[in-house]
Write a protein that holds these residues in place. Structure first.
Motif, mmCIF file in Angstrom:
data_model
loop_
_atom_site.group_PDB
_atom_site.id
_atom_site.type_symbol
_atom_site.label_atom_id
_atom_site.label_comp_id
_atom_site.label_asym_id
_atom_site.label_seq_id
_atom_site.Cartn_x
_atom_site.Cartn_y
_atom_site.Cartn_z
ATOM 1 N N ASP A 181 0.833 -1.216 0.000
ATOM 2 C CA ASP A 181 0.000 0.000 0.000
ATOM 3 C C ASP A 181 0.860 1.255 0.000
ATOM 4 O O ASP A 181 0.511 2.258 -0.630
ATOM 5 N N TRP A 182 1.978 1.197 0.730
ATOM 6 C CA TRP A 182 2.920 2.313 0.779
ATOM 7 C C TRP A 182 4.334 1.776 0.612
ATOM 8 O O TRP A 182 4.646 0.670 1.076
ATOM 9 N N LEU A 183 5.191 2.553 -0.036
ATOM 10 C CA LEU A 183 6.615 2.277 -0.095
ATOM 11 C C LEU A 183 7.333 3.508 0.445
ATOM 12 O O LEU A 183 7.168 4.614 -0.087
ATOM 13 N N ALA A 184 8.116 3.324 1.505
ATOM 14 C CA ALA A 184 8.911 4.413 2.088
ATOM 15 C C ALA A 184 10.354 4.229 1.646
ATOM 16 O O ALA A 184 10.914 3.138 1.775
ATOM 17 N N ILE A 185 10.965 5.310 1.137
ATOM 18 C CA ILE A 185 12.275 5.158 0.514
ATOM 19 C C ILE A 185 13.107 6.435 0.670
ATOM 20 O O ILE A 185 12.585 7.539 0.529
ATOM 21 N N PRO A 186 14.403 6.295 0.997
ATOM 22 C CA PRO A 186 15.267 7.480 1.063
ATOM 23 C C PRO A 186 15.419 8.106 -0.327
ATOM 24 O O PRO A 186 15.384 7.401 -1.344
ATOM 25 N N VAL A 187 15.634 9.418 -0.371
ATOM 26 C CA VAL A 187 15.809 10.112 -1.648
ATOM 27 C C VAL A 187 17.062 10.982 -1.580
ATOM 28 O O VAL A 187 17.162 11.872 -0.731
ATOM 29 N N GLY A 188 18.005 10.700 -2.473
ATOM 30 C CA GLY A 188 19.208 11.511 -2.603
ATOM 31 C C GLY A 188 19.282 12.086 -4.003
ATOM 32 O O GLY A 188 18.744 13.150 -4.288
ATOM 33 N N ASN A 189 19.906 11.329 -4.911
ATOM 34 C CA ASN A 189 19.972 11.773 -6.305
ATOM 35 C C ASN A 189 18.680 11.451 -7.056
ATOM 36 O O ASN A 189 18.528 11.813 -8.212
ATOM 37 N N ALA A 190 17.763 10.757 -6.385
ATOM 38 C CA ALA A 190 16.377 10.531 -6.812
ATOM 39 C C ALA A 190 16.210 9.485 -7.901
ATOM 40 O O ALA A 190 15.104 9.294 -8.404
ATOM 41 N N GLY A 191 17.273 8.767 -8.246
ATOM 42 C CA GLY A 191 17.125 7.709 -9.233
ATOM 43 C C GLY A 191 16.361 6.512 -8.717
ATOM 44 O O GLY A 191 15.601 5.877 -9.464
ATOM 45 N N ASN A 192 16.530 6.189 -7.426
ATOM 46 C CA ASN A 192 15.935 4.956 -6.920
ATOM 47 C C ASN A 192 14.413 5.038 -6.811
ATOM 48 O O ASN A 192 13.698 4.131 -7.226
ATOM 49 N N ILE A 193 13.894 6.136 -6.276
ATOM 50 C CA ILE A 193 12.437 6.276 -6.190
ATOM 51 C C ILE A 193 11.828 6.285 -7.592
ATOM 52 O O ILE A 193 10.760 5.707 -7.826
ATOM 53 N N THR A 194 12.542 6.887 -8.553
ATOM 54 C CA THR A 194 12.087 6.901 -9.940
ATOM 55 C C THR A 194 12.052 5.481 -10.503
ATOM 56 O O THR A 194 11.102 5.087 -11.190
ATOM 57 N N ALA A 195 13.091 4.693 -10.211
ATOM 58 C CA ALA A 195 13.173 3.336 -10.718
ATOM 59 C C ALA A 195 12.108 2.428 -10.093
ATOM 60 O O ALA A 195 11.506 1.595 -10.786
ATOM 61 N N TYR A 196 11.878 2.563 -8.793
ATOM 62 C CA TYR A 196 10.838 1.755 -8.158
ATOM 63 C C TYR A 196 9.481 2.019 -8.791
ATOM 64 O O TYR A 196 8.714 1.086 -9.069
ATOM 65 N N TRP A 197 9.171 3.292 -9.013
ATOM 66 C CA TRP A 197 7.877 3.622 -9.610
ATOM 67 C C TRP A 197 7.775 3.026 -11.018
ATOM 68 O O TRP A 197 6.733 2.502 -11.417
ATOM 69 N N MET A 198 8.860 3.071 -11.769
ATOM 70 C CA MET A 198 8.910 2.462 -13.088
ATOM 71 C C MET A 198 8.607 0.969 -13.006
ATOM 72 O O MET A 198 7.817 0.419 -13.790
ATOM 73 N N GLY A 199 9.234 0.295 -12.035
ATOM 74 C CA GLY A 199 9.034 -1.139 -11.888
ATOM 75 C C GLY A 199 7.633 -1.511 -11.456
ATOM 76 O O GLY A 199 7.026 -2.447 -12.009
ATOM 77 N N PHE A 200 7.095 -0.797 -10.481
ATOM 78 C CA PHE A 200 5.722 -1.087 -10.041
ATOM 79 C C PHE A 200 4.727 -0.874 -11.179
ATOM 80 O O PHE A 200 3.792 -1.654 -11.360
ATOM 81 N N ARG A 201 4.920 0.185 -11.957
ATOM 82 C CA ARG A 201 4.002 0.454 -13.070
ATOM 83 C C ARG A 201 4.096 -0.620 -14.141
ATOM 84 O O ARG A 201 3.080 -1.039 -14.697
ATOM 85 N N ALA A 202 5.319 -1.069 -14.440
ATOM 86 C CA ALA A 202 5.497 -2.110 -15.462
ATOM 87 C C ALA A 202 4.780 -3.403 -15.059
ATOM 88 O O ALA A 202 4.071 -4.020 -15.869
ATOM 89 N N TYR A 203 4.945 -3.816 -13.809
ATOM 90 C CA TYR A 203 4.277 -5.037 -13.334
ATOM 91 C C TYR A 203 2.758 -4.849 -13.319
ATOM 92 O O TYR A 203 2.005 -5.758 -13.680
ATOM 93 N N HIS A 204 2.316 -3.679 -12.890
ATOM 94 C CA HIS A 204 0.870 -3.452 -12.812
ATOM 95 C C HIS A 204 0.229 -3.480 -14.192
ATOM 96 O O HIS A 204 -0.855 -4.058 -14.374
ATOM 97 N N ARG A 205 0.886 -2.888 -15.184
ATOM 98 C CA ARG A 205 0.345 -2.912 -16.550
ATOM 99 C C ARG A 205 0.214 -4.338 -17.062
ATOM 100 O O ARG A 205 -0.758 -4.685 -17.735
ATOM 101 N N ALA A 206 1.188 -5.163 -16.733
ATOM 102 C CA ALA A 206 1.201 -6.527 -17.256
ATOM 103 C C ALA A 206 0.392 -7.509 -16.414
ATOM 104 O O ALA A 206 -0.207 -8.452 -16.944
ATOM 105 N N LYS A 207 0.352 -7.290 -15.103
ATOM 106 C CA LYS A 207 -0.207 -8.301 -14.202
ATOM 107 C C LYS A 207 -1.326 -7.797 -13.309
ATOM 108 O O LYS A 207 -1.924 -8.588 -12.572
ATOM 109 N N GLY A 208 -1.589 -6.496 -13.318
ATOM 110 C CA GLY A 208 -2.634 -5.960 -12.448
ATOM 111 C C GLY A 208 -2.318 -6.101 -10.978
ATOM 112 O O GLY A 208 -3.210 -6.375 -10.163
ATOM 113 N N THR A 209 -1.060 -5.886 -10.601
ATOM 114 C CA THR A 209 -0.619 -6.132 -9.222
ATOM 115 C C THR A 209 -0.778 -4.928 -8.306
ATOM 116 O O THR A 209 -0.412 -4.994 -7.135
#
Length: 349
Positions: A181-209
Motif C-alpha cells: 500500500d505504501w513504499l517508504a524510501i530514502p531520496v538523494g539523487n532521486a534515481g531509486n524512487i524513480t526506478a521503483y515507480w517504473m518497476g511497479f508500473r510495469a508489473y501493474h500494466r502486465a499483471k494488475g498487481t
C-alpha cells in the motif's frame, strides 16, 4: 543456492540493448524482512517489511543499476566507466568494472565520503579522485569529461541504471503477490524512487498487481525537493543522500505525485534514532538507509499517514558496514576494558 543476478532473472522486463553484457555478481534477490516489533512501536495495526538492499554484493542497492549500466557500456565497447559518487555508486561501479575487466574512474567530494565506501572503491581497483566541493560539483565535472573523452557515464542520469534498479520493485511484488500500500524510501539523487515507480508500473500494466503510494524521504539538511530549490552546501550525517541538486529530481517529484504520495524531510536526529531501532531488531543499516522509515514514523506521529490495515515496505538501501563511524562515535566511544578474570566480568553477568 542463490538465484542468478538481475539481468538473467528479469531480462524480458528490462529495456536494455541486445549488446548488453550480462554482468553479474549474484546481485538482487535481497530479503523482505517482516518487522512486527517496529510496526508495533509505530502504533501497530499494520504489516511492515524492510527490503534489505544492504545484502547486495557491494552492500547497497546500487549493484542493481551498475550491473545494467556497466554491462551496457562494456557491450558497446567502453573501456573506462566514470561516475561521481557519495560512496555507494563508487563501490558498485568499481566492482562491476572489475568484473568486466574495464577501468573505473570515480570522483568523490573531498572529505565527504564514508570510509567503508571509499575502501570498497579502492579495494575493487578504481581510480578514485577527490573533488573540492560537493557531489553536485563532481557530477558536473563527470558530465564535462564524458563530452570530451571516450568514457562511459554510469550515474543515475544513465537510463540503464534505472532499468536495473527497478528489479527491486519486481522482487517486492513477487514476494508479496501484489504491490504494498505504501513504499517508504530514502531520496538523494532521486534515481531509486524513480526506478521503483517504473518497476511497479510495469508489473501493474502486465499483471494488475496494484500500485503503492510513495513516501520519499530526504534529510533536512539536504532536501532540495522539499524546499523547491537546489541546496548549495548540503549537510547531513546521512552521507548517501547528501545531494543538493538531484539528477532525477523532476522524475522523483512526478512519481510521488502520480502515486498519490509525497516527498518529505526529516532531521538527522530522527534518522539516527531509526537506525538504532532497526539495529535493535537485527538489521544494521547505514544512516541514509534509515531515512525512509524515519519519515514513515514522522508521518504516522503527526497523523499525516494512517497505516492501519495497510502493508508497508520500507527500502533500506545500504549495509551498516558502509558507514560505521556514526555508531563508533557513540556506542563505541567508551568500551570497558577488564582483566581476563571472572570477577572482573561479574558486573555484566
Amino acid at each position: 543456492m542463490r538465484r542468478p543476478g538481475i539481468l538473467a532473472r528479469y531480462w524480458e522486463w528490462l529495456d536494455l540493448p541486445e549488446h548488453t553484457v550480462p554482468l553479474s555478481l549474484s546481485e538482487g534477490d535481497t530479503p523482505l524482512i517482516p518487522m512486527p516489533r517496529l510496526a508495533e512501536a509505530l502504533g501497530g495495526g499494520f504489516e511492515l517489511f524492510v527490503k534489505y538492499e544492504g545484502l547486495n554484493p557491494t552492500g547497497s542497492f546500487k549493484d542493481r543499476g551498475l550491473a545494467a549500466a556497466v554491462g551496457e557500456a562494456v557491450g558497446r565497447g567502453a573501456r573506462t566507466v566514470i561516475c561521481a559518487s557519495t560512496g555507494n555508486t563508487a563501490a558498485a561501479t568499481a566492482a562491476y568494472a572489475a568484473r568486466a575487466g574495464v577501468r573505473a574512474l570515480v570522483l568523490v567530494p573531498e572529505g565527504k565520503i564514508a570510509r567503508g565506501k571509499l575502501a570498497g572503491a579502492l579495494a575493487y581497483g578504481a581510480q578514485v579522485v577527490q573533488v573540492r566541493g560537493s557531489f553536485d560539483h563532481a557530477l558536473a565535472l563527470v558530465r564535462e569529461a564524458v563530452a570530451h573523452y571516450p568514457v562511459a557515464l554510469v550515474n543515475s542520469i544513465n537510463p540503464y541504471r534505472l532499468q536495473g534498479q527497478q528489479t527491486a520493485a519486481f522482487e517486492i511484488v513477487d514476494a508479496l503477490g501484489r504491490a504494498p500500500d505504501w513504499l517508504a524510501i530514502p531520496v538523494g539523487n532521486a534515481g531509486n524512487i524513480t526506478a521503483y515507480w517504473m518497476g511497479f508500473r510495469a508489473y501493474h500494466r502486465a499483471k494488475g498487481t496494484g500500485l503503492p503510494r510513495l513516501l520519499g524521504v530526504q534529510a533536512a539538511g539536504a532536501a532540495p525537493l522539499v524546499l523547491g530549490h537546489p541546496v548549495e552546501n548540503p549537510e547531513t550525517v546521512a552521507t548517501a543522500i547528501r545531494i543538493g541538486k538531484p539528477a532525477r529530481g523532476a522524475e522523483a517529484l512526478a512519481a510521488a505525485r502520480e502515486s498519490g504520495g509525497r516527498i518529505i524531510a526529516v532531521p538527522d536526529e530522527e534518522i539516527l534514532a531509526m537506525q538504532r531501532l532497526l539495529a535493535a531488531e537485527g538489521v544494521w543499516v547505514e544512516p541514509a538507509s534509515a531515512a525512509g522509515l524515519a519519515g514513515l514514523a514522522a508521518e504516522i506521529r503527526r497523523a499525516a499517514l494512517d497505516p492501519r490495515g495497510k502493508t508497508i515496505v520500507a527500502v533500506v538501501t545500504g549495509h551498516g558496514l558502509k558507514d560505521p563511524d556514526a555508531v563508533l562515535r557513540t556506542a563505541g566511544a567508551d568500551l570497558p576494558t577488564i582483566e581476563p578474570v571472572l570477577d572482573a566480568l561479574t558486573p555484566w553477568l
